[in-house]
Design a protein around this motif. Sequence first.
Motif, short mmCIF file in Angstrom:
data_model
loop_
_atom_site.label_atom_id
_atom_site.label_comp_id
_atom_site.label_asym_id
_atom_site.label_seq_id
_atom_site.Cartn_x
_atom_site.Cartn_y
_atom_site.Cartn_z
N TRP A 64 -0.66 1.17 -3.66
CA TRP A 64 -1.64 2.06 -2.64
C TRP A 64 -0.34 2.95 -1.81
O TRP A 64 0.99 2.86 -1.88
CB TRP A 64 -1.45 0.68 -1.53
CG TRP A 64 -2.67 0.51 -2.17
CD1 TRP A 64 -2.72 -1.23 -2.15
CD2 TRP A 64 -3.80 0.22 -1.37
NE1 TRP A 64 -3.80 -2.09 -2.43
CE2 TRP A 64 -4.77 -0.94 -1.99
CE3 TRP A 64 -5.00 1.28 -1.18
CZ2 TRP A 64 -6.25 -0.67 -2.19
CZ3 TRP A 64 -5.95 1.31 -0.99
CH2 TRP A 64 -7.16 0.04 -1.42
N SER A 65 -1.17 3.95 -1.85
CA SER A 65 -0.30 5.31 -0.94
C SER A 65 -1.15 5.68 0.65
O SER A 65 -1.94 5.78 0.51
CB SER A 65 -0.40 6.44 -1.48
OG SER A 65 -1.22 6.46 -2.21
N GLU A 66 -0.11 6.26 1.43
CA GLU A 66 -0.75 6.34 2.26
C GLU A 66 -1.33 8.34 2.82
O GLU A 66 -0.79 9.11 2.11
CB GLU A 66 0.08 6.24 4.09
CG GLU A 66 0.56 5.21 4.17
CD GLU A 66 0.77 4.95 5.28
OE1 GLU A 66 1.38 5.80 6.34
OE2 GLU A 66 1.08 3.93 5.73
N ARG A 76 -5.08 4.42 3.76
CA ARG A 76 -4.95 4.21 1.91
C ARG A 76 -5.25 4.23 1.00
O ARG A 76 -6.85 3.89 1.32
CB ARG A 76 -3.82 2.61 2.71
CG ARG A 76 -3.22 2.42 3.23
CD ARG A 76 -2.52 1.23 3.67
NE ARG A 76 -2.06 0.67 2.63
CZ ARG A 76 -1.53 -0.91 2.04
NH1 ARG A 76 -2.11 -1.76 2.72
NH2 ARG A 76 -1.19 -0.74 0.73
N VAL A 77 -4.81 4.85 0.24
CA VAL A 77 -5.54 4.88 -1.28
C VAL A 77 -5.48 4.72 -2.38
O VAL A 77 -3.90 4.55 -2.50
CB VAL A 77 -5.86 6.64 -1.15
CG1 VAL A 77 -6.96 6.55 -0.53
CG2 VAL A 77 -4.97 7.41 -1.56
N LYS A 78 -6.17 4.51 -3.07
CA LYS A 78 -5.28 3.33 -4.23
C LYS A 78 -5.88 4.23 -5.35
O LYS A 78 -7.25 4.63 -6.09
CB LYS A 78 -5.51 2.01 -4.62
CG LYS A 78 -4.33 1.23 -5.67
CD LYS A 78 -5.35 -0.08 -5.25
CE LYS A 78 -3.81 -1.03 -6.06
NZ LYS A 78 -4.15 -2.12 -5.75
#
Length: 95
Positions: A64-66, A76-78
């Motif tokens: 996950w990254s912000e 948060r996306v993946k």
Amino acid sequence: MNGDWSACSASCGGGSRTRSVFCTEENGNETTKLPDHKCSSTHKPHIQETCNTVSCPMWETDKWSEVRVHARFYARVKHAGIYTKTRRGRLARII
């Protein structure tokens, strides 16, 4: 006498294929099929084998990254992709 191998039952991950095997006798130019008990069972060719044992592609995700959506909000996306294992056991991204 051996028949042709059938198509593999799986495209990856391990399948099986089969073929016909016959007991035969040759007399000059003529080949005759015989009952199985007439031939030695110790020399009978395999009628089934495994095939397409390579790993199947599989879904994997990144961490996950912000992502900053607005000045005060974060989401948060993946990221996902399709991977397959190489012969050396490493993951290789396909998509």
